[in-house]
Design an enzyme around this catalytic site. Structure first.
Site, PDB file in Angstrom:
ATOM      1  N   GLU A 144      10.507   1.834  -0.157  1.00  0.00           N
ATOM      2  CA  GLU A 144       9.628   0.710   0.194  1.00  0.00           C
ATOM      3  C   GLU A 144       9.057   0.848   1.608  1.00  0.00           C
ATOM      4  OE1 GLU A 144       8.646  -1.034  -2.094  1.00  0.00           O
ATOM      5  OE2 GLU A 144      10.174  -0.504  -3.576  1.00  0.00           O
ATOM      6  N   GLU A 226       3.658   6.015  -6.256  1.00  0.00           N
ATOM      7  CA  GLU A 226       5.102   5.997  -6.459  1.00  0.00           C
ATOM      8  C   GLU A 226       5.711   7.381  -6.206  1.00  0.00           C
ATOM      9  OE1 GLU A 226       7.041   3.268  -6.954  1.00  0.00           O
ATOM     10  OE2 GLU A 226       5.114   2.311  -6.542  1.00  0.00           O
TER      11      GLU A 226
END
Length: 298
Positions: A144, A226
């Site tokens: 993150e 991602e």
């Protein structure tokens, strides 16, 4: 290579903004032409709506996204281990300390938001805190924080804002149609009946397919980011096994209850555990099996 990717993401922010803005204007023109008898009025309406959404999301994206996902801000005293992990990852990534939020949901998941590293935030579910050990949690937080460092969140914010503007335009047009609006041509317009029909059909196709194309583009951007965040997390933690084991636990968990559908692409894994869609066009994330295979090769 990583810093080149960050610079590329910044450039992509401009490209995505311009591309989505053009699509918004085209759809606005189509909506105006079909439902309000004026393509110009549709363009003006689209520009105003897009500007409002962009301003709201960019200026206040963290609060908006956190509110949509029922997240609560926490401090060091209430969640010391989580706080210190976020602090460590931010220090290694050389970004300001993000705000920390908790989502009360038993399913393990996490996401980051914010227009830039200066106003970013990280949110994790209560489920991820209860199921993951420190090593695994470091891998997730590293992922993150990497999104923040790589400026992925700004790109997501712009895409989300303009997608919302397109959805609102289409809804306005359809509501106008059902409430008695729509195009009303005078008899003088009948001389160009063939051209009129062609333009109408093209406009309707754009109105119908525009949101679908926007969604596909938005999700494709999410999937590509991602992979980069996974690799960047390993760079921060120096431990691919932490993220690998975390992804395995997340992949076998139950769907989330509190997640907002429009924010699904922000999470580290699909919060709703939907079945893989045809050709993966509508998948918010790449298959976890593929992500794990890439991590195992590092």
């Amino acid at each position: 290579m990583l810093y080149q990717q960050i610079a590329s993401n910044k450039r992509k922010t401009i490209y995505v903004m311009v591309g989505f803005a053009i699509l918004v204007l085209f759809i606005g023109a189509a909506v105006g032409y079909v439902f309000y008898n004026s393509a110009t009025a549709g363009v003006v309406m689209a520009a105003v709506i897009a500007a409002i959404y962009m301003g709201m999301m960019i200026a206040n994206s963290t609060n908006v996204v956190m509110g949509m996902n029922h997240a609560t801000e926490v401090n060091e005293s209430s969640y010391p281990e989580l706080w210190h992990i976020v602090e460590d990852m931010a220090l290694v990534a050389k970004i300001p300390m993000p705000k920390v939020y908790i989502v009360d949901d038993p399913s393990p998941n996490a996401f980051a938001t914010g227009n830039s590293p200066k106003n970013a935030a990280v949110a994790v579910t209560t489920g991820i805190l209860s199921r993951l050990n420190r090593e695994e949690l470091e891998g997730v937080i590293g992922h993150e924080v990497s999104h923040i460092r790589n400026y992925d969140i700004r790109l997501s914010t712009i895409a989300l804002a303009l997608s919302s503007a397109i959805a609102m335009l289409v809804n306005l047009g359809m509501n106008s149609f059902w409430w008695g609006g729509g195009r009303r041509r005078s008899n003088d317009d009948n001389d160009n009946g063939g051209l009129e029909i062609i333009l109408m059909l093209l406009s309707l196709v754009l109105v119908i397919l525009g949101p679908i194309a926007t969604t596909i583009a938005q999700l494709a951007l999410s999937r590509n980011r991602e992979y980069l965040a996974d690799a960047s997390s390993v760079e921060l933690t120096r431990n691919p096994l932490g993220l690998i084991n975390a992804l395995k636990k997340i992949s076998t968990s139950e769907p989330m209850k509190a997640a907002d559908p429009s924010s699904a692409a922000l999470y580290i894994s699909d919060p709703f555990k939907k079945k893989r869609s045809m050709a993966h066009l509508f998948d918010t994330h790449p298959p976890i099996e593929d992500r794990i295979q890439r991590l195992e090769k590092m």
